[in-house]
Design an enzyme around this catalytic site. Structure first.
Site, PDB file in Angstrom:
ATOM      1  N   GLU A 210      -8.278  21.557 -18.727  1.00 19.89           N
ATOM      2  CA  GLU A 210      -8.137  21.670 -20.184  1.00 19.89           C
ATOM      3  C   GLU A 210      -9.481  21.956 -20.848  1.00 19.89           C
ATOM      4  O   GLU A 210      -9.931  21.197 -21.709  1.00 19.89           O
ATOM      5  CB  GLU A 210      -7.586  20.354 -20.754  1.00 19.89           C
ATOM      6  CG  GLU A 210      -6.271  19.905 -20.164  1.00 19.89           C
ATOM      7  CD  GLU A 210      -5.878  18.498 -20.629  1.00 19.89           C
ATOM      8  OE1 GLU A 210      -6.715  17.790 -21.236  1.00 19.89           O
ATOM      9  OE2 GLU A 210      -4.728  18.110 -20.380  1.00 19.89           O
TER      10      GLU A 210
ATOM     11  N   TYR B 175     -22.680  13.844 -34.493  1.00 21.48           N
ATOM     12  CA  TYR B 175     -23.056  13.501 -33.111  1.00 21.48           C
ATOM     13  C   TYR B 175     -24.552  13.692 -32.864  1.00 21.48           C
ATOM     14  O   TYR B 175     -24.965  13.760 -31.702  1.00 21.48           O
ATOM     15  CB  TYR B 175     -22.302  14.389 -32.115  1.00 21.48           C
ATOM     16  CG  TYR B 175     -20.826  14.537 -32.370  1.00 21.48           C
ATOM     17  CD1 TYR B 175     -19.948  13.486 -32.105  1.00 21.48           C
ATOM     18  CD2 TYR B 175     -20.301  15.721 -32.883  1.00 21.48           C
ATOM     19  CE1 TYR B 175     -18.588  13.622 -32.349  1.00 21.48           C
ATOM     20  CE2 TYR B 175     -18.944  15.861 -33.113  1.00 21.48           C
ATOM     21  CZ  TYR B 175     -18.103  14.812 -32.860  1.00 21.48           C
ATOM     22  OH  TYR B 175     -16.752  14.950 -33.097  1.00 21.48           O
TER      23      TYR B 175
ATOM     24  N   CYS C  94     -24.587  16.722 -51.120  1.00 23.60           N
ATOM     25  CA  CYS C  94     -25.330  15.615 -51.720  1.00 23.60           C
ATOM     26  C   CYS C  94     -25.362  14.360 -50.864  1.00 23.60           C
ATOM     27  O   CYS C  94     -24.878  13.305 -51.276  1.00 23.60           O
ATOM     28  CB  CYS C  94     -24.748  15.324 -53.088  1.00 23.60           C
ATOM     29  SG  CYS C  94     -24.904  16.779 -54.115  1.00 23.60           S
TER      30      CYS C  94
ATOM     31  N   TYR D  61     -15.473  23.159 -31.934  1.00 24.59           N
ATOM     32  CA  TYR D  61     -15.569  22.034 -32.870  1.00 24.59           C
ATOM     33  C   TYR D  61     -16.444  22.387 -34.084  1.00 24.59           C
ATOM     34  O   TYR D  61     -17.141  21.541 -34.631  1.00 24.59           O
ATOM     35  CB  TYR D  61     -16.072  20.769 -32.147  1.00 24.59           C
ATOM     36  CG  TYR D  61     -15.291  20.508 -30.883  1.00 24.59           C
ATOM     37  CD1 TYR D  61     -13.982  20.072 -30.943  1.00 24.59           C
ATOM     38  CD2 TYR D  61     -15.844  20.745 -29.611  1.00 24.59           C
ATOM     39  CE1 TYR D  61     -13.234  19.877 -29.786  1.00 24.59           C
ATOM     40  CE2 TYR D  61     -15.108  20.562 -28.448  1.00 24.59           C
ATOM     41  CZ  TYR D  61     -13.805  20.123 -28.547  1.00 24.59           C
ATOM     42  OH  TYR D  61     -13.067  19.934 -27.406  1.00 24.59           O
TER      43      TYR D  61
HETATM   44  N1  LLP Z   1      -8.565  17.427 -22.993  1.00 20.95           N
HETATM   45  C1  LLP Z   1      -8.547  16.316 -23.752  1.00 20.95           C
HETATM   46  C2  LLP Z   1      -7.517  15.317 -23.502  1.00 20.95           C
HETATM   47  C3  LLP Z   1      -9.515  16.140 -24.753  1.00 20.95           C
HETATM   48  O1  LLP Z   1      -9.506  15.027 -25.484  1.00 20.95           O
HETATM   49  C4  LLP Z   1     -10.504  17.130 -24.960  1.00 20.95           C
HETATM   50  C5  LLP Z   1     -11.520  16.971 -26.013  1.00 20.95           C
HETATM   51  C6  LLP Z   1     -10.465  18.285 -24.154  1.00 20.95           C
HETATM   52  C7  LLP Z   1      -9.491  18.389 -23.166  1.00 20.95           C
HETATM   53  C8  LLP Z   1     -11.461  19.405 -24.308  1.00 20.95           C
HETATM   54  O2  LLP Z   1     -12.740  18.994 -24.004  1.00 20.95           O
HETATM   55  P1  LLP Z   1     -13.948  20.069 -23.897  1.00 20.95           P
HETATM   56  O3  LLP Z   1     -13.670  20.934 -22.699  1.00 20.95           O
HETATM   57  O4  LLP Z   1     -13.940  20.845 -25.148  1.00 20.95           O
HETATM   58  O5  LLP Z   1     -15.145  19.225 -23.751  1.00 20.95           O
HETATM   59  N2  LLP Z   1     -15.736  17.111 -31.667  1.00 20.95           N
HETATM   60  C9  LLP Z   1     -16.548  16.811 -30.512  1.00 20.95           C
HETATM   61  C10 LLP Z   1     -15.793  16.996 -29.222  1.00 20.95           C
HETATM   62  C11 LLP Z   1     -14.500  16.200 -29.145  1.00 20.95           C
HETATM   63  C12 LLP Z   1     -13.750  16.404 -27.855  1.00 20.95           C
HETATM   64  C13 LLP Z   1     -12.398  15.795 -27.948  1.00 20.95           C
HETATM   65  N3  LLP Z   1     -11.568  15.980 -26.801  1.00 20.95           N
HETATM   66  C14 LLP Z   1     -17.821  17.640 -30.550  1.00 20.95           C
HETATM   67  O6  LLP Z   1     -18.020  18.398 -31.493  1.00 20.95           O
HETATM   68  O7  LLP Z   1     -18.655  17.519 -29.659  1.00 20.95           O
END
Ligand code: LLP
Length: 421
Positions: free
Chosen positions: A275, A318, A346, A375
């Site tokens: 994923e 973050y 602001c 994101y």
């Molecule tokens: N699968 C599940 C169950 C997840 O919760 C996530 C991300 C992914 C796959 C995808 O993960 P990736 O390959 O994109 O790392 N907003 C945060 C990141 C939150 C990730 C949430 N879950 C940021 O800007 O770093």
């Protein structure tokens, strides 16, 4: 590698200058490259060559219909966590048989809608979700394929807010209890166990946590098979990190990640699902912004941009780093100076970078944040009544606005008035 490079002193997205797009679209805006998106998708696919696999792109990373359609045309599956994401994926042409439904708090109405549209599998997070899903499936006279998300208690060695695989995190069923939960699932009507699911966190820059988690999953597969369960799919989640800083970050390559997967779980004969979100779309977009002004504080210079934390919240949320570059290529002998890079919102949290060395800039100059594809747009808000910014997609020498900037009227007129006003 991405397709945002300088040509003749100008930053280009594939074959078009960023400046030309900015002139037409106005700033700030997100700028995606089709070639980069496809390159990263294909790299992940090649990394798993030789295994039966499905890449379920994590829609939450960037969910614009044009992005989803581009990936769907490559054969991508999708990982969704809400009905909104499910409908986005289906609308983009993804077969429901390629969509996995994840999420820690699925609501009955969401489950009902997804079941009536069809789904590859539910990634179930708790006993109570098993109960709800079974009751619903009986009611709807259908059988639901399920994997159960395991919390392997592994530290992903990433930012605490995006770490999901430790026992104190809200996600999954504790590994110590998981055999019981599978046994319970097997007693419930209208559920069909098909596999195991795990996702330990995001922006992992080290492969070791993946190896630890997947090793635990491999042991679990053996135990569950001994218990009589049919485990034919492994959903290994997303999480592979990207280089946000070109100068000092070297996350593992998709090929290395793929080799790890084959080594740790390849012998189990399962179909592999992954994923990934960030690794596919993260470096496939820039956030392009214009310098409003430069202000000298007591001890520092503030570079004030027209983009703000509401457009790209990652630095505020973050403490994340994004490389910031000038749209006009700095000459080899040009001097740099140090700025605090901020937006107009602001609050002091509206700071993109502190003490950042950049070329000398002046009002109206354009800058670009790298690594803004994942994101970025999806986490934007209208805080300070700033309109959501456009998304633009480039393909070779063409570009298209794939989400327009709303007018002020459109923004304001979404509010409705009570009868007494
Ligand atoms: N699968 C599940 C169950 C997840 O919760 C996530 C991300 C992914 C796959 C995808 O993960 P990736 O390959 O994109 O790392 N907003 C945060 C990141 C939150 C990730 C949430 N879950 C940021 O800007 O770093």
């Amino acid at each position: 590698m991405d397709h945002f490079i300088y040509k003749d002193g100008e930053l280009c997205a594939e074959s078009i200058t960023v400046r030309d797009i900015a002139r037409e679209v106005g700033t700030p805006f997100y700028l995606y490259s089709t070639a980069t998106l496809l390159r990263h998708y294909r790299l992940m696919d090649e990394a798993l060559a030789g295994t039966r696999h499905l890449i379920c792109y994590s829609v939450k990373a960037a969910s614009n219909q044009a992005i989803l359609m581009t990936l769907a045309a490559e054969g991508a599956g999708m990982d969704v966590v809400s009905v909104g994401e499910y409908l986005r994926a289906v609308t983009a042409g993804v077969s429901p048989q390629k969509i996995v439904f994840s999420g820690v708090g699925k609501m009955i109405e969401e489950m009902r809608l997804v079941l009536s549209g069809g789904i590859r599998q539910f990634n179930v997070e708790s006993e109570s979700e098993l109960d709800d899903l079974s009751a619903l499936a009986v009611d709807m006279k259908t059988v639901v394929p399920i994997s159960i998300r395991v919390n392997p208690d592994v530290d992903a060695l990433t930012h605490a807010k995006i770490s999901t695989g430790k026992s104190e995190n809200k996600f999954g069923v504790p590994i110590s209890r998981v055999r019981q939960v599978y046994a319970y699932a097997a007693t419930l009507p209208s559920l069909k166990v098909v596999g195991i699911d795990v996702h330990i966190g995001s922006q992992l820059t080290n492969l070791e946590p993946f190896a630890l988690a997947y090793r635990k999953i491999a042991e679990l597969v053996k135990a569950l098979r001994e218990d009589g369960h049919d485990i034919s799919r492994l959903d290994l989640g997303g999480g592979l990190g990207i280089p946000y800083s070109r100068s000092n970050e070297v996350p593992p390559l998709p090929m290395e990640y793929g080799a790890l997967i084959k080594r740790e779980v390849g012998h189990l004969g399962c179909e592999i699902e992954i994923e990934p979100g960030r690794v596919i779309v993260g470096n496939a977009a820039l956030l392009v912004s214009r310098v409003i002004s430069i202000k000298s504080g007591e001890s520092r210079q503030f570079l004030i941009l027209d983009a703000a934390m509401n457009d790209l919240v990652r630095p505020a949320m973050y403490d994340s780093w994004h490389d910031i570059i000038s749209v006009v290529e700095p000459s080899a002998d040009s001097q740099e100076t140090v700025y605090d890079v901020v937006g107009p919102v602001c609050e002091t949290g509206d700071t993109f970078a502190r003490h950042r060395w950049l070329p000398y800039l002046k009002p109206d100059d354009l800058v670009a944040f790298r690594g803004a594809g994942a994101y970025g747009a999806v986490m934007a808000s209208e805080y300070n009544s700033r309109r959501l910014i456009p998304e633009v997609l480039v393909k070779d020498d063409q570009f298209a606005v794939i989400r327009p900037r709303p007018t002020y009227d459109e923004m304001i007129n979404r509010d409705t008035l009570p009868s007494w006003l």
